[in-house]
Design an enzyme around this catalytic site. Structure first.
Site, PDB file in Angstrom:
ATOM      1  N   CYS A 111       0.845  -1.197   0.000  1.00 52.18           N
ATOM      2  CA  CYS A 111       0.000   0.000   0.000  1.00 52.18           C
ATOM      3  C   CYS A 111       0.880   1.246   0.000  1.00 52.18           C
ATOM      4  O   CYS A 111       1.775   1.387   0.837  1.00 52.18           O
ATOM      5  CB  CYS A 111      -0.902  -0.014   1.218  1.00 52.18           C
ATOM      6  SG  CYS A 111      -1.749   1.555   1.534  1.00 52.18           S
ATOM      7  N   GLU A 112       0.631   2.153  -0.940  1.00 49.81           N
ATOM      8  CA  GLU A 112       1.487   3.328  -1.045  1.00 49.81           C
ATOM      9  C   GLU A 112       1.192   4.372   0.035  1.00 49.81           C
ATOM     10  O   GLU A 112       1.932   5.332   0.190  1.00 49.81           O
ATOM     11  CB  GLU A 112       1.354   3.968  -2.427  1.00 49.81           C
ATOM     12  CG  GLU A 112       0.041   4.644  -2.716  1.00 49.81           C
ATOM     13  CD  GLU A 112       0.004   5.248  -4.105  1.00 49.81           C
ATOM     14  OE1 GLU A 112      -0.665   6.282  -4.260  1.00 49.81           O
ATOM     15  OE2 GLU A 112       0.624   4.703  -5.038  1.00 49.81           O
ATOM     16  N   HIS A 113       0.126   4.171   0.794  1.00 46.28           N
ATOM     17  CA  HIS A 113      -0.231   5.151   1.825  1.00 46.28           C
ATOM     18  C   HIS A 113       0.479   4.900   3.157  1.00 46.28           C
ATOM     19  O   HIS A 113       0.778   5.848   3.886  1.00 46.28           O
ATOM     20  CB  HIS A 113      -1.745   5.154   2.047  1.00 46.28           C
ATOM     21  CG  HIS A 113      -2.517   5.511   0.818  1.00 46.28           C
ATOM     22  ND1 HIS A 113      -3.499   4.699   0.287  1.00 46.28           N
ATOM     23  CD2 HIS A 113      -2.425   6.587  -0.002  1.00 46.28           C
ATOM     24  CE1 HIS A 113      -3.985   5.272  -0.796  1.00 46.28           C
ATOM     25  NE2 HIS A 113      -3.354   6.404  -0.996  1.00 46.28           N
ATOM     26  N   HIS A 114       0.705   3.612   3.482  1.00 45.67           N
ATOM     27  CA  HIS A 114       1.347   3.289   4.758  1.00 45.67           C
ATOM     28  C   HIS A 114       2.530   2.348   4.601  1.00 45.67           C
ATOM     29  O   HIS A 114       3.151   1.961   5.592  1.00 45.67           O
ATOM     30  CB  HIS A 114       0.332   2.662   5.726  1.00 45.67           C
ATOM     31  CG  HIS A 114      -0.779   3.585   6.122  1.00 45.67           C
ATOM     32  ND1 HIS A 114      -1.997   3.606   5.467  1.00 45.67           N
ATOM     33  CD2 HIS A 114      -0.854   4.524   7.082  1.00 45.67           C
ATOM     34  CE1 HIS A 114      -2.777   4.514   6.019  1.00 45.67           C
ATOM     35  NE2 HIS A 114      -2.115   5.092   6.997  1.00 45.67           N
ATOM     36  N   GLN A 152      -5.012  -0.645  -4.944  1.00 43.23           N
ATOM     37  CA  GLN A 152      -5.535  -1.841  -5.604  1.00 43.23           C
ATOM     38  C   GLN A 152      -6.276  -1.510  -6.893  1.00 43.23           C
ATOM     39  O   GLN A 152      -6.202  -2.268  -7.872  1.00 43.23           O
ATOM     40  CB  GLN A 152      -6.432  -2.611  -4.637  1.00 43.23           C
ATOM     41  CG  GLN A 152      -6.835  -3.989  -5.149  1.00 43.23           C
ATOM     42  CD  GLN A 152      -7.548  -4.794  -4.106  1.00 43.23           C
ATOM     43  OE1 GLN A 152      -7.185  -4.778  -2.930  1.00 43.23           O
ATOM     44  NE2 GLN A 152      -8.583  -5.514  -4.494  1.00 43.23           N
ATOM     45  N   HIS A 180      -5.645  -5.732   3.066  1.00 39.35           N
ATOM     46  CA  HIS A 180      -4.715  -4.621   3.237  1.00 39.35           C
ATOM     47  C   HIS A 180      -4.324  -4.557   4.708  1.00 39.35           C
ATOM     48  O   HIS A 180      -5.178  -4.316   5.573  1.00 39.35           O
ATOM     49  CB  HIS A 180      -5.376  -3.294   2.825  1.00 39.35           C
ATOM     50  CG  HIS A 180      -5.693  -3.209   1.360  1.00 39.35           C
ATOM     51  ND1 HIS A 180      -5.222  -2.189   0.564  1.00 39.35           N
ATOM     52  CD2 HIS A 180      -6.425  -4.016   0.555  1.00 39.35           C
ATOM     53  CE1 HIS A 180      -5.649  -2.367  -0.668  1.00 39.35           C
ATOM     54  NE2 HIS A 180      -6.388  -3.470  -0.702  1.00 39.35           N
ATOM     55  N   CYS A 182      -2.822  -2.335   6.207  1.00 45.88           N
ATOM     56  CA  CYS A 182      -3.044  -1.010   6.793  1.00 45.88           C
ATOM     57  C   CYS A 182      -4.466  -0.900   7.356  1.00 45.88           C
ATOM     58  O   CYS A 182      -4.736  -0.038   8.194  1.00 45.88           O
ATOM     59  CB  CYS A 182      -2.779   0.093   5.765  1.00 45.88           C
ATOM     60  SG  CYS A 182      -3.582  -0.143   4.191  1.00 45.88           S
TER      61      CYS A 182
END
Length: 223
Positions: A111-114, A152, A180, A182
């Site tokens: 996941c590119e956010h976390h 995703q 995920h 996260c």
């Protein structure tokens, strides 16, 4: 009024993509993999040191280097266009005209956010218009686009678009069902939920064709 940091957190916490392509700088590959590893190693060392870890301990000494190599060579290796698999295609000489489905392709992404893992399965299908692709190439295309910081929805679209180009047809579909971490291990900490995304092109936009594909996914594989 929401400030910029809060806005960025809201995007990340809600897993919103702001770009249909992976956001890469133009100079992303101006330095070698070895140079990237050296730079990342120093940053990881600083992060662990800031957290209070004793990096003289034998168990932690090699961690910055291991993490740096993992980032560049493994879990984010799909950012490098030189690692893109060659999508070898062949003439459909045996005139197979029905749907071909490759299901349960394992997905390991991040996941590119976390920067936490996304783990699941992809189901990919196409209908040949005269060209076929090797089965293992479908797995490799999924793997290539998964090995990068991702959302995703984007991953699902990229797999379909790559196969459409390789096969010269719009008749390609992909469904991904993934967990995920996260979501599962932080924040709401819901360990049961998964995320399903889909992309349907060409004939797969037809309800009957789409239903046939989804029914194939449900079939139990026995061997």
């Amino acid at each position: 009024m929401i400030n910029n940091e809060e806005f960025q957190d809201e995007i990340g916490n809600n897993h919103i993509s702001t770009n249909a392509k992976n956001p890469l700088r133009e100079d992303a590959f101006d330095i070698s993999d070895d140079e990237k590893i050296e730079k990342i190693k120093k940053h990881v060392h600083n992060i662990l040191e800031t957290l209070g870890m004793d990096l003289t301990d034998d168990s932690l000494k090699g961690t910055p280097n291991r993490v740096a190599k993992m980032f560049v060579k493994e879990i984010f290796g799909g950012l490098n266009p030189n690692k893109k698999p060659k999508a070898s295609t062949f003439d459909n000489n045996y005139k197979y005209g029905e749907m071909l489905v490759e299901k349960n392709i394992i997905v390991y992404s991040t996941c590119e956010h976390h920067l936490l893992p996304i783990i699941g399965r992809a189901h990919v299908a196409y209908i040949s218009n005269g060209t076929v692709i090797g089965l293992s190439k479908m797995n490799r295309i999924v793997e290539y686009y998964a090995k990068r910081p991702q959302v995703q929805e984007r991953l699902t679209m990229q797999i379909v678009q790559e196969l459409q180009v390789a096969l010269g047809t719009e008749d390609v579909a992909c469904v991904i069902d993934a967990k995920h971490l996260c979501v599962n291990s932080r924040g709401i900490s819901d360990i049961e939920s998964s995320t399903v995304t889909s992309e349907f092109g060409g004939k797969f936009k037809d309800a009957q064709t789409r239903r046939e594909f989804l029914d194939y996914i449900k079939l139990e594989t026995k061997f």
